[in-house]
Design an enzyme around this catalytic site. Structure first.
Site: not given
Length: 328
Positions: A60, A129
């Protein structure tokens, strides 16, 4: 009107904008050959090719930096995060570069880029998450932050975000991707700074965004049918800037407010909403403003503990009845 899923609406928005403007490209993990982790980019590689639908390595920090640099060079990237939980790897590029470039360049360098992907708690995937980053990004000058609920909002807001010359954080929700909503006749784009009234009411205001709108709608139906309470629902849509005028007008009518979000309580979107109300509409309040949010802890994995930690319709109904004087 034909119903369309939120997933399809986002996909259509990207495809239509990429046909309109050749400077737009999509970059992220599995966006091409796999057609997106949630199939949001289905068919885009086949139509636009590998130069505009680009599969990135699992990095990322790397592909976000590439996108930010490309945006400063005249392109309009759409950066997809498989989940905004993973965007933490790229937050330096988002906050320290994309958000601040216009200011630090004296208005000479713009950064037209969209960062999009699922945000919030998708259920059953544990603490790393299961986070809502809305307030994190809404805190940063230079960013626009939006969170659609319906398919119509997803499509027209994304088109507006892609065309905007500022960096936009576009927060989707995994649990909404398969939900279907009607899309009205073509309106081209939606404003990136306006809330909307989902339901008119007179007794209490429910201010929320994203999947919180679903909770609010169910709450309002129960309050009306079982307790005679008329709830007005505000879908914030824009989290930076927040449409404070819509909130204030609603408070002037109802005198009570509950904010609803999946984020944590400290420095959350709800904190900002209550601050706005207390600063600009305090005299209209008939009860203390209230917040319904996630527990001040990492979201548990166990289903029973996860449910206890998250906003629920039952929690909102009870709080609304309390503010309206029906229970202590």
């Amino acid at each position: 009107m034909i119903k369309t899923s939120v997933r399809q609406a986002i996909r259509d928005a990207m495809a239509e904008e990429m046909r309109r403007d050749s400077s737009i490209f999509l970059l992220g993990e599995d966006v091409g050959r796999f057609e997106g982790a949630y199939k949001v980019s289905r068919g885009l590689l086949r139509e636009f090719g590998e130069s505009r639908v680009i599969d990135s390595p699992i990095t990322e920090h790397g592909f976000t930096g590439l996108g930010v640099g490309a945006s400063m060079s005249g392109l309009r990237p759409i950066i997809e995060f498989m989940t905004f939980n993973f965007a933490m790897q790229a937050i330096d590029h988002i906050v320290n570069t994309a958000a601040k470039t216009l200011f630090m360049s004296g208005g000479n360098v713009r950064c037209p880029i969209v960062f999009r992907g699922p945000n919030g708690v998708p259920r059953g995937v544990a603490a790393q998450h299961s986070q809502c980053f809305a307030s994190w990004y809404a805190h940063v000058p230079g960013l626009r932050v939006v969170a659609p609920y319906t398919s119509s909002e997803a499509k027209w807001l994304l088109k507006a975000a892609i065309r905007n010359d500022s960096p936009v954080i576009f927060l989707e929700h995994e649990l909404l991707y398969s939900k279907e909503f009607p899309i009205p006749p073509k309106i081209e784009v939606m404003p990136l700074d306006q809330a909307c009234i989902v339901r008119e009411g007179t007794d209490i205001t429910l201010a929320t965004f994203s999947i919180g709108v679903e909770h609010a709608v169910k709450t309002a139906e129960i309050l009306q049918a079982e307790h005679g309470i008329s709830a007005e629902i505000i879908n914030l849509i824009s989290l930076r800037p927040i449409d404070s005028s819509t909130i204030i007008k609603s408070i002037q009518k109802t005198g009570r407010i509950i904010s609803i979000e999946e984020g944590w309580p400290v420095c959350g979107i709800g904190s900002e909403i209550i601050s706005i109300v207390c600063e600009k509409a305090f005299g209209y309040l008939d009860a203390d403003p209230a917040r319904i949010c996630s527990a001040d802890a990492p979201i548990p994995y166990a289903p029973n503990l996860e449910k206890a930690a998250l906003p629920t319709v039952e929690k909102i109904v009870r709080t609304a009845r309390k503010l309206c004087g029906q229970i202590r």
